[in-house]
Each structure stands twice: as C-alpha cells, then as structure tokens.
Design a protein around this motif. Structure first.
Motif, PDB file in Angstrom:
ATOM      1  N   MET A 285       3.937   8.106   0.490  1.00 49.03           N
ATOM      2  CA  MET A 285       4.820   7.111   1.086  1.00 49.03           C
ATOM      3  C   MET A 285       5.277   7.518   2.486  1.00 49.03           C
ATOM      4  O   MET A 285       5.586   6.651   3.316  1.00 49.03           O
ATOM      5  CB  MET A 285       6.025   6.860   0.178  1.00 49.03           C
ATOM      6  CG  MET A 285       5.661   6.239  -1.156  1.00 49.03           C
ATOM      7  SD  MET A 285       4.453   4.872  -1.026  1.00 49.03           S
ATOM      8  CE  MET A 285       5.304   3.748   0.056  1.00 49.03           C
ATOM      9  N   SER A 286       5.309   8.806   2.776  1.00 48.23           N
ATOM     10  CA  SER A 286       5.661   9.223   4.138  1.00 48.23           C
ATOM     11  C   SER A 286       4.614   8.757   5.133  1.00 48.23           C
ATOM     12  O   SER A 286       4.920   8.516   6.307  1.00 48.23           O
ATOM     13  CB  SER A 286       5.809  10.745   4.197  1.00 48.23           C
ATOM     14  OG  SER A 286       4.560  11.386   4.010  1.00 48.23           O
TER      15      SER A 286
ATOM     16  N   LYS B 160       2.444   5.913   4.382  1.00 48.25           N
ATOM     17  CA  LYS B 160       2.389   4.453   4.320  1.00 48.25           C
ATOM     18  C   LYS B 160       3.562   3.783   5.024  1.00 48.25           C
ATOM     19  O   LYS B 160       3.433   2.685   5.567  1.00 48.25           O
ATOM     20  CB  LYS B 160       2.314   3.987   2.859  1.00 48.25           C
ATOM     21  CG  LYS B 160       0.973   4.241   2.188  1.00 48.25           C
ATOM     22  CD  LYS B 160       0.963   3.682   0.783  1.00 48.25           C
ATOM     23  CE  LYS B 160      -0.399   3.863   0.126  1.00 48.25           C
ATOM     24  NZ  LYS B 160      -1.430   3.018   0.756  1.00 48.25           N
ATOM     25  N   LEU B 161       4.732   4.432   4.993  1.00 48.41           N
ATOM     26  CA  LEU B 161       5.922   3.838   5.591  1.00 48.41           C
ATOM     27  C   LEU B 161       6.216   4.376   6.987  1.00 48.41           C
ATOM     28  O   LEU B 161       7.265   4.084   7.549  1.00 48.41           O
ATOM     29  CB  LEU B 161       7.134   4.064   4.681  1.00 48.41           C
ATOM     30  CG  LEU B 161       7.044   3.442   3.286  1.00 48.41           C
ATOM     31  CD1 LEU B 161       8.298   3.745   2.482  1.00 48.41           C
ATOM     32  CD2 LEU B 161       6.811   1.934   3.363  1.00 48.41           C
ATOM     33  N   ARG B 162       5.290   5.141   7.532  1.00 49.30           N
ATOM     34  CA  ARG B 162       5.485   5.669   8.876  1.00 49.30           C
ATOM     35  C   ARG B 162       5.426   4.524   9.885  1.00 49.30           C
ATOM     36  O   ARG B 162       4.525   3.682   9.830  1.00 49.30           O
ATOM     37  CB  ARG B 162       4.409   6.702   9.190  1.00 49.30           C
ATOM     38  CG  ARG B 162       4.547   7.378  10.558  1.00 49.30           C
ATOM     39  CD  ARG B 162       3.454   8.399  10.728  1.00 49.30           C
ATOM     40  NE  ARG B 162       3.545   9.435   9.699  1.00 49.30           N
ATOM     41  CZ  ARG B 162       2.541  10.256   9.392  1.00 49.30           C
ATOM     42  NH1 ARG B 162       1.372  10.120   9.998  1.00 49.30           N
ATOM     43  NH2 ARG B 162       2.706  11.194   8.469  1.00 49.30           N
TER      44      ARG B 162
ATOM     45  N   PRO C 194       2.506  -2.318   3.669  1.00 48.93           N
ATOM     46  CA  PRO C 194       1.719  -1.336   2.887  1.00 48.93           C
ATOM     47  C   PRO C 194       1.039  -2.026   1.712  1.00 48.93           C
ATOM     48  O   PRO C 194       1.625  -2.896   1.071  1.00 48.93           O
ATOM     49  CB  PRO C 194       2.778  -0.338   2.421  1.00 48.93           C
ATOM     50  CG  PRO C 194       3.959  -0.554   3.305  1.00 48.93           C
ATOM     51  CD  PRO C 194       3.938  -1.988   3.687  1.00 48.93           C
TER      52      PRO C 194
ATOM     53  N   ILE D 189       3.335   0.400  -2.620  1.00 49.15           N
ATOM     54  CA  ILE D 189       4.600   1.120  -2.441  1.00 49.15           C
ATOM     55  C   ILE D 189       4.951   1.776  -3.777  1.00 49.15           C
ATOM     56  O   ILE D 189       4.855   1.150  -4.830  1.00 49.15           O
ATOM     57  CB  ILE D 189       5.744   0.183  -2.012  1.00 49.15           C
ATOM     58  CG1 ILE D 189       5.422  -0.452  -0.647  1.00 49.15           C
ATOM     59  CG2 ILE D 189       7.074   0.925  -1.936  1.00 49.15           C
ATOM     60  CD1 ILE D 189       6.447  -1.485  -0.219  1.00 49.15           C
TER      61      ILE D 189
ATOM     62  N   SER E 127       7.679   4.796  -5.836  1.00 52.37           N
ATOM     63  CA  SER E 127       8.856   5.671  -5.821  1.00 52.37           C
ATOM     64  C   SER E 127       8.870   6.473  -7.106  1.00 52.37           C
ATOM     65  O   SER E 127       8.254   6.089  -8.103  1.00 52.37           O
ATOM     66  CB  SER E 127      10.151   4.862  -5.689  1.00 52.37           C
ATOM     67  OG  SER E 127      10.373   4.082  -6.858  1.00 52.37           O
TER      68      SER E 127
END
Length: 303
Positions: A224-225, A227-229, A250, A253, A255
């Motif tokens: 996720m670091s 994909k969400l950059r 993305p 996603i 969590s």
C-alpha cells in the motif's frame, strides 16, 4: 425435534488412527456436500469439504444452515467449486445461510470459499459463528462481488449482510464484524462503491498462523505504500479529467489490523476493481497454507 430436521448440513471431523477423518456427514436440500478423497499431498493430514447448492445457486427464500465440528488436532478445509450465486428475490424474500463451527485444541479450520455473487434485486443474509479455544487455528475468507458486472449488473442487488463472530471458550466474543450493503432512496450501492467491484475480508487466528499474520502485515504495508504513493506527474491544479482520475485509482486497496487477547488474530480487508485481482491477492498471501492443507488455496480459481 431431531437435529437433522432443523439443519441443512452436519460435518464432524475427528482423529481416527491418527488421521483427520470425517466421521459424520449429513446434508439435505438445498445444500450438497462433496468429500473428495484426494485434493493435495497425501503426506498432509487434512480433509477437504466442498459446499454446493442444488441448481447452481441460492434461490430466493432458501434457508441453509450448517454445523461443522473440527476435533482436537484435526485439520479441515471448506471451500466451493465456483462463486455462490444468489438469484433474484421473488416477493421480497431473503435468502439466508448460517454456519456454526466448533474448532478444538490444536485444530485447524480453513473456510476458503469463492465469492458471493448477488444477482439484481437479490436479498441475502449470512451469519457465521466460530467457537474456539486458545489453541484453535482459523482462516476465514468472506467476500462478495458487485454481481454480474460484465453483463451490466453492478451492485444492483437489494441487500447483502454478512456477520462473522468468533467466541473464545464458548461464550467470550473476541471478534464481531458485520457488513451491510443495502439499496436506499438517497444513494444506491454502486454510487457508494465507485470504481470497486469486490470487497473481501480475511481472518487469520491461532498459534500456527502467527508467522503468516506477521508476514501479511508487512507485505500489505509495503504494497500500500507503493499503491497510495502520490503520482510524480503534475497534471496541474485543475486537471481532473476522468482518464487522469482513473490512473490515480489503485486497482486494489488492503489494510491489516489485529484483534483479540494479545493480538491473537488478524483481519485483512481488501477492495479491488476486479475479481481476478482479489484471487491473485489470496493466492499470493495464503500460499503458505499448503503445508497445513495439502494444497494452496485458490490455486485453480480466477485464473
């Protein structure tokens, strides 16, 4: 009233001559259970159970209940052969599935079905209760697609509810989770879900799964670091075209968080733009379960 008159299915797994063995299996319409003799390596002590519905899906108004008991030291995997289809509701009837599972000490239950797929106007309610002890091990995958979205049906069902509860030492709740997707006059489900076509939850619990929990937690964090950059390309303050927005969405996603005493369990939540993306996520992150089950989950699904 006899238990077989009020229950659609009963499965009991016990040790027989040192091997996990299904000592009782009962089912009746609309549930069908298949017990394959061999799924994975014969060197692994595990039994597999396939749950099916007559007619290829759950019909409006169907009421299905199943009880599974996995005895001390036994391993069982419950899966499906394809997605669980929930057909259109007739006269506003709701279909329901209820699972009651008991997992003994040093026992292992993997509930790894394909996703639920609700047709247009369908109404579906699912309840799953798991009763464990401190030495139990449990994997649960619970997921739903938007429907027959390749045919234009996207989140077009009327209601979907799935509740999962885990009780320690029979009556102490350590995990209670409920997902409700319901059509409303203010905002339909598709509008709320935006680009995403699948939502999934994975539960991992027990001493045998502690290493896997830690591994997935780190893998999800790293994934996720990336994909969400924030994008490096500068589209300009007012450049918000649909094509540019698509590039920023993305495809998946995820969590990960812990629950229960001393963080005994982990829950991973996933949403994705395609079913195939979730299958790939599950195959990748649950592949190490092969050592317990004899075969990796979803190895022939969604490919």
């Amino acid at each position: 009233m006899a238990e077989t008159e009020t229950t659609s299915g009963i499965v009991t797994v016990e040790k027989v001559r040192g091997r996990s063995t299904i000592t009782r299996c009962f089912f009746r319409y609309p549930l069908k259970l298949i017990l394959p003799k061999k799924v994975g390596s014969s060197q692994v002590d595990a039994v597999w159970i396939y749950a099916l519905s007559y007619g290829g899906g759950i019909v409006s108004g169907d009421q299905i209940s199943c009880k599974i008991s996995v005895g001390d030291g036994c391993t069982a995997s419950v899966t499906t052969q394809a997605s669980t289809k929930v057909y259109k509701s007739v006269d506003s009837k709701c279909s329901e599935q209820v699972l009651e599972a008991i997992i003994g000490n040093e026992a292992f239950l993997a509930l790894i079905p394909d996703p639920v797929t609700c047709f247009s106007t369908a109404r579906y309610n699912q309840k799953q209760n798991f009763r464990i002890v401190s030495g139990s091990n449990l994997v649960v995958v619970d997921w739903i697609t938007s429907g027959r979205y390749q045919s234009g049906e996207k989140w077009d069902f009327t209601s979907y509810k799935s509740t999962n509860c885990i009780y320690l030492d029979n009556d102490r709740p350590i995990f209670i989770d409920s997902v409700l997707l319901e059509r409303s006059f203010i905002c339909d489900i598709a509008e709320r879900m935006q680009y995403y076509q699948v939502i999934a939850m994975v539960i991992l619990l027990g001493p045998k799964l502690k290493n896997l929990q830690n591994q997935i937690k780190e893998e999800v964090k790293k994934m996720m670091s990336v994909k969400l950059r924030p994008p490096t390309t500068n589209f300009g303050r007012h450049a918000k075209s649909e094509a540019q927005h698509d590039r920023l969405v993305p495809d998946l996603i995820a969590s990960c968080s812990t629950f229960g005493p001393q963080g005994v369990g982990s829950v991973i939540r996933v949403t994705a733009t395609t079913t195939e993306a979730v299958y790939a996520f599950l195959r990748t992150h649950l592949s190490s379960l092969e050592v317990f089950l004899g075969a990796p989950p979803y190895c022939q699904s969604g490919s």
